[in-house]
Write a protein that holds these residues in place. Structure first.
Motif, PDB file in Angstrom:
ATOM      1  N   GLY A 205       0.872  -1.383  -0.035  1.00 12.05           N
ATOM      2  CA  GLY A 205      -0.098  -0.111   0.303  1.00 12.05           C
ATOM      3  C   GLY A 205       0.902   1.311   0.022  1.00 12.05           C
ATOM      4  N   ALA A 206       1.731   1.278   0.754  1.00 10.18           N
ATOM      5  CA  ALA A 206       2.957   2.347   0.750  1.00 10.18           C
ATOM      6  C   ALA A 206       3.490   2.628  -0.525  1.00 10.18           C
ATOM      7  CB  ALA A 206       3.646   2.057   1.877  1.00 10.18           C
ATOM      8  N   ALA A 207       3.939   1.541  -1.221  1.00 10.70           N
ATOM      9  CA  ALA A 207       4.389   1.453  -2.543  1.00 10.70           C
ATOM     10  C   ALA A 207       3.751   2.482  -3.631  1.00 10.70           C
ATOM     11  CB  ALA A 207       4.902   0.258  -3.215  1.00 10.70           C
ATOM     12  N   ARG A 208       2.346   2.104  -3.451  1.00 10.81           N
ATOM     13  CA  ARG A 208       1.291   2.798  -4.401  1.00 10.81           C
ATOM     14  C   ARG A 208       1.282   4.434  -3.934  1.00 10.81           C
ATOM     15  NH1 ARG A 208      -1.607  -2.271  -3.810  1.00 10.81           N
ATOM     16  NH2 ARG A 208      -2.601  -1.339  -2.026  1.00 10.81           N
ATOM     17  N   LEU A 209       1.427   4.878  -2.871  1.00  6.80           N
ATOM     18  CA  LEU A 209       1.534   6.175  -2.444  1.00  6.80           C
ATOM     19  C   LEU A 209       2.980   6.932  -2.669  1.00  6.80           C
ATOM     20  CD1 LEU A 209      -0.420   5.836   0.935  1.00  6.80           C
ATOM     21  CD2 LEU A 209      -1.300   6.273  -1.534  1.00  6.80           C
ATOM     22  N   ALA A 210       3.843   6.221  -2.858  1.00  4.88           N
ATOM     23  CA  ALA A 210       5.034   6.736  -2.861  1.00  4.88           C
ATOM     24  C   ALA A 210       5.310   7.508  -4.203  1.00  4.88           C
ATOM     25  CB  ALA A 210       6.481   5.574  -2.766  1.00  4.88           C
ATOM     26  N   GLU A 211       5.955   8.734  -4.341  1.00  9.95           N
ATOM     27  CA  GLU A 211       6.188   9.482  -5.252  1.00  9.95           C
ATOM     28  C   GLU A 211       7.547   9.201  -6.048  1.00  9.95           C
ATOM     29  OE1 GLU A 211       5.194  13.452  -4.228  1.00  9.95           O
ATOM     30  OE2 GLU A 211       3.148  13.132  -3.907  1.00  9.95           O
ATOM     31  N   ARG A 212       8.661   9.217  -5.318  1.00  9.30           N
ATOM     32  CA  ARG A 212       9.834   8.971  -5.618  1.00  9.30           C
ATOM     33  C   ARG A 212      10.203   7.505  -6.284  1.00  9.30           C
ATOM     34  NH1 ARG A 212      13.531  11.550  -1.100  1.00  9.30           N
ATOM     35  NH2 ARG A 212      15.124  10.965  -2.747  1.00  9.30           N
ATOM     36  N   PRO A 213      10.809   7.528  -7.398  1.00  5.78           N
ATOM     37  CA  PRO A 213      11.068   6.063  -7.907  1.00  5.78           C
ATOM     38  C   PRO A 213      11.998   5.358  -7.019  1.00  5.78           C
ATOM     39  CG  PRO A 213      11.262   7.710  -9.600  1.00  5.78           C
ATOM     40  CD  PRO A 213      11.012   8.424  -8.359  1.00  5.78           C
ATOM     41  N   GLU A 214      13.258   5.960  -6.534  1.00  4.57           N
ATOM     42  CA  GLU A 214      13.814   5.291  -5.444  1.00  4.57           C
ATOM     43  C   GLU A 214      13.075   4.932  -4.236  1.00  4.57           C
ATOM     44  OE1 GLU A 214      14.719   9.682  -5.107  1.00  4.57           O
ATOM     45  OE2 GLU A 214      14.145   8.154  -6.554  1.00  4.57           O
ATOM     46  N   ALA A 215      11.939   5.556  -3.861  1.00  2.00           N
ATOM     47  CA  ALA A 215      11.504   4.995  -2.522  1.00  2.00           C
ATOM     48  C   ALA A 215      10.708   3.697  -3.237  1.00  2.00           C
ATOM     49  CB  ALA A 215      10.366   6.017  -2.222  1.00  2.00           C
ATOM     50  N   VAL A 216      10.127   3.782  -4.135  1.00  3.48           N
ATOM     51  CA  VAL A 216       9.334   2.631  -4.823  1.00  3.48           C
ATOM     52  C   VAL A 216      10.147   1.446  -4.553  1.00  3.48           C
ATOM     53  CG1 VAL A 216       7.977   1.682  -6.574  1.00  3.48           C
ATOM     54  CG2 VAL A 216       7.487   4.175  -5.885  1.00  3.48           C
ATOM     55  N   GLU A 217      11.586   1.399  -5.227  1.00  2.00           N
ATOM     56  CA  GLU A 217      12.334   0.404  -5.416  1.00  2.00           C
ATOM     57  C   GLU A 217      12.915  -0.015  -4.289  1.00  2.00           C
ATOM     58  OE1 GLU A 217      16.783  -0.197  -7.261  1.00  2.00           O
ATOM     59  OE2 GLU A 217      15.934   1.629  -7.614  1.00  2.00           O
ATOM     60  N   ARG A 218      13.042   0.862  -3.392  1.00  2.00           N
ATOM     61  CA  ARG A 218      13.209   0.098  -2.057  1.00  2.00           C
ATOM     62  C   ARG A 218      12.259  -0.420  -1.133  1.00  2.00           C
ATOM     63  NH1 ARG A 218      16.927   5.113   0.979  1.00  2.00           N
ATOM     64  NH2 ARG A 218      18.633   5.124  -0.417  1.00  2.00           N
ATOM     65  N   ILE A 219      10.993  -0.078  -1.313  1.00  2.00           N
ATOM     66  CA  ILE A 219       9.940  -0.764  -0.683  1.00  2.00           C
ATOM     67  C   ILE A 219       9.702  -2.175  -1.557  1.00  2.00           C
ATOM     68  CG2 ILE A 219       7.343  -0.680  -0.430  1.00  2.00           C
ATOM     69  CD1 ILE A 219       7.610   2.297  -0.336  1.00  2.00           C
ATOM     70  N   ASP A 220       9.871  -2.126  -2.798  1.00  2.00           N
ATOM     71  CA  ASP A 220       9.806  -3.413  -3.317  1.00  2.00           C
ATOM     72  C   ASP A 220      10.763  -4.426  -3.069  1.00  2.00           C
ATOM     73  OD1 ASP A 220       7.536  -2.575  -4.824  1.00  2.00           O
ATOM     74  OD2 ASP A 220       8.673  -2.009  -6.657  1.00  2.00           O
ATOM     75  N   GLN A 221      12.086  -4.060  -2.753  1.00  3.60           N
ATOM     76  CA  GLN A 221      12.921  -4.784  -2.161  1.00  3.60           C
ATOM     77  C   GLN A 221      12.804  -5.288  -0.873  1.00  3.60           C
ATOM     78  OE1 GLN A 221      15.823  -5.811  -3.856  1.00  3.60           O
ATOM     79  NE2 GLN A 221      15.927  -7.224  -1.942  1.00  3.60           N
ATOM     80  N   ALA A 222      12.212  -4.432  -0.052  1.00  2.00           N
ATOM     81  CA  ALA A 222      11.701  -4.693   1.448  1.00  2.00           C
ATOM     82  C   ALA A 222      10.499  -5.878   1.086  1.00  2.00           C
ATOM     83  CB  ALA A 222      11.140  -3.717   2.054  1.00  2.00           C
ATOM     84  N   ILE A 223       9.803  -5.825   0.034  1.00  3.20           N
ATOM     85  CA  ILE A 223       8.512  -6.892  -0.051  1.00  3.20           C
ATOM     86  C   ILE A 223       9.085  -7.950  -0.519  1.00  3.20           C
ATOM     87  CG2 ILE A 223       6.772  -7.422  -1.281  1.00  3.20           C
ATOM     88  CD1 ILE A 223       6.073  -4.311  -1.351  1.00  3.20           C
ATOM     89  N   ASP A 224      10.466  -7.930  -1.320  1.00  2.65           N
ATOM     90  CA  ASP A 224      10.777  -9.289  -1.815  1.00  2.65           C
ATOM     91  C   ASP A 224      11.559 -10.004  -0.576  1.00  2.65           C
ATOM     92  OD1 ASP A 224      10.166  -8.877  -4.294  1.00  2.65           O
ATOM     93  OD2 ASP A 224      11.833  -7.804  -5.119  1.00  2.65           O
ATOM     94  N   ASP A 225      12.337  -9.078   0.328  1.00  2.00           N
ATOM     95  CA  ASP A 225      12.796  -9.630   1.294  1.00  2.00           C
ATOM     96  C   ASP A 225      12.085 -10.359   2.455  1.00  2.00           C
ATOM     97  OD1 ASP A 225      15.583  -9.016   0.376  1.00  2.00           O
ATOM     98  OD2 ASP A 225      15.447  -6.956   1.633  1.00  2.00           O
ATOM     99  N   LEU A 226      10.858  -9.846   2.719  1.00  2.00           N
ATOM    100  CA  LEU A 226       9.730 -10.395   3.430  1.00  2.00           C
ATOM    101  C   LEU A 226       9.483 -11.522   2.957  1.00  2.00           C
ATOM    102  CD1 LEU A 226       7.701  -7.547   4.612  1.00  2.00           C
ATOM    103  CD2 LEU A 226       9.115  -8.716   6.032  1.00  2.00           C
ATOM    104  N   ASP A 227       9.339 -11.668   1.638  1.00  2.42           N
ATOM    105  CA  ASP A 227       8.663 -12.837   0.863  1.00  2.42           C
ATOM    106  C   ASP A 227       9.680 -13.923   1.088  1.00  2.42           C
ATOM    107  OD1 ASP A 227       6.995 -14.458  -1.002  1.00  2.42           O
ATOM    108  OD2 ASP A 227       8.616 -14.175  -2.306  1.00  2.42           O
ATOM    109  N   LEU A 228      10.963 -13.703   0.980  1.00  6.16           N
ATOM    110  CA  LEU A 228      12.079 -14.616   1.329  1.00  6.16           C
ATOM    111  C   LEU A 228      12.078 -15.066   2.565  1.00  6.16           C
ATOM    112  CD1 LEU A 228      14.481 -16.363  -0.072  1.00  6.16           C
ATOM    113  CD2 LEU A 228      16.080 -14.219   0.293  1.00  6.16           C
ATOM    114  N   THR A 229      11.901 -14.224   3.404  1.00  5.73           N
ATOM    115  CA  THR A 229      11.790 -14.506   4.962  1.00  5.73           C
ATOM    116  C   THR A 229      10.657 -15.353   5.226  1.00  5.73           C
ATOM    117  OG1 THR A 229      12.843 -12.565   5.720  1.00  5.73           O
ATOM    118  CG2 THR A 229      11.814 -13.553   7.412  1.00  5.73           C
TER     119      THR A 229
END
Length: 401
Positions: A205-229
């Motif tokens: 949900g936060a990724a959809r609200l983020a405006e800066r591309p680098e913020a979206v990229e970091r959130i996506d990476q965090a989601i991938d890390d959670l999935d791996l965990t």
């Protein structure tokens, strides 16, 4: 025997019984039996031979009186032949003045200490033959006496009780450990995984609200890390479940292969399981899986020059997949091994490892994929087959029947 001597012998026997009954674990109980047996009748050497499941030969041989150097000089421990074999077949006490003169004597291997006087007594546990207590070389060069035999027979009876008690204690401890493992697995599934899922949804949900591309990229990476965990935790949950007894456990077989190839690899490969591997993989498919894992890790050892490798065995979507990833030299390792052109020459005219894995996958209606690892380093091998394979087609002539 005088009354005083008899009382002393009885005291020593009771002390021996107390000594073996005070040990908390089975290995300590077994060693203590040999120690107190040798002390009880003044024997220089003592041993406890534990029978295998067939009750026809020795599976374990616990000794006292010989140091590590003496044991290393002997080619192999006794297997239960000769005079020792007589005790296994007759299961009666045996007392000899000179064991080398017995008709069943087969002599000693080179560098074995000289032994003449001998006293052997069977040990019974729960009405079944467990093993034999052997004592040799009574002090002063004397033969063992009838009183010595009675004392050791009494000790063997107490030893049987101590062994059974140690077994019961170990089973009780195992039951407690299993209960703890099941509780931990339940808590991980019901609490930790659910919280990680909730956190992942919040991040999406936060990724959809983020405006800066680098913020979206970091959130996506965090989601991938959670999935791996979550995947790792699921692997831990299945690992906490009890393995089937005997050789049926697929997980155990895979882990044994990984341990077997540790020396060739030069490191311990990381092994991870996902899904109900033991429950979902039948014996025929397990045989193919184990062979593929062995070949894949052997390829890493021979060609990859890797410092790290990961193996994942996963069950899901009615498929079984084995994935091996390393951080080695990649396709160049195989090219150097065979000299053939192309990115994966071992699939062609080079070695037979990869073709064998590809043929197994094809026969079972599955696939073998090879590709570069993350950032182009190393190789990733992925072997997938359906769990509900029934034969036919290319697999109709499967030699496993």
């Amino acid at each position: 025997m005088s009354e005083v001597a008899g009382a002393e012998q009885l005291r020593r026997l009771l002390s021996a019984v107390v000594a073996i009954g005070s040990e908390p674990t089975l290995p300590l109980v077994l060693r203590r039996i040999v120690e107190v047996g040798a002390d009880l009748v003044d024997a220089r050497y003592g041993a406890l031979g534990v029978l295998d499941r067939t009750r026809t030969r020795l599976a374990e041989f616990i000794t006292v009186g010989m140091d590590d150097e003496d044991m290393a000089a002997i080619a192999h421990p006794p297997r239960g032949r000769g005079v020792l074999g007589r005790l296994i077949t007759d299961r009666q006490p045996l007392r000899l003045t000179d064991l080398t003169a017995h008709p069943d004597s087969q002599g000693f291997p080179p560098d074995h200490p000289a032994m003449r006087s001998f006293l052997g007594v069977p040990v019974w546990v729960g009405g079944e033959a467990f093993g034999n207590l052997y004592l040799t070389e009574k002090s002063g060069g004397r033969p063992f006496t009838a009183v010595d035999e009675e004392l050791v027979v009494g000790l063997a009876a107490a030893a049987g009780v101590a062994i059974e008690n140690a077994r019961l204690h170990e089973r009780a401890q195992q039951a407690l450990v299993l209960a703890d493992r099941e509780r931990i697995a339940r808590d991980l599934h019901d609490t930790v995984i659910q919280r990680l899922f909730a956190t992942g949804l919040l991040l999406q949900g936060a990724a959809r609200l983020a405006e800066r591309p680098e913020a979206v990229e970091r959130i996506d990476q965090a989601i991938d890390d959670l999935d791996l965990t979550v995947r790792h935790i699921r692997s831990v949950i299945f690992g906490l479940q009890p393995m089937p007894e005997g050789d049926r456990s697929v997980r155990r077989a895979v882990l044994e292969v990984a341990a077997e190839l540790r020396a060739a690899l030069g490191f311990d490969p990381a092994v991870r399981f996902e899904g109900p591997v033991d429950a979902a993989v039948d014996e025929r498919l397990a045989e193919d899986l184990v062979n593929v894992v062995r070949e894949a890790l052997s390829n890493v050892a021979r060609h990859a020059r890797a410092r790290h490798a990961e193996l994942e065995v996963a069950v899901g979507d009615r498929r079984l997949c084995a994935t091996v990833a390393d951080d080695g030299v990649g396709a160049a390792g195989f090219q150097g091994a065979s000299g053939a052109p192309g990115p994966f020459p071992a699939l062609g005219s080079g070695g037979r490892g990869l073709p064998n894995m590809a043929e197994r996958a094809q026969r079972l209606g599955g696939s073998l994929e090879l590709g570069p690892g993350p950032k182009g380093r190393g190789l990733v091998l992925r072997w997938c087959v359906p769990l509900d394979w029934q034969g036919g087609g290319d697999g109709a002539d499967d030699p496993r029947g």
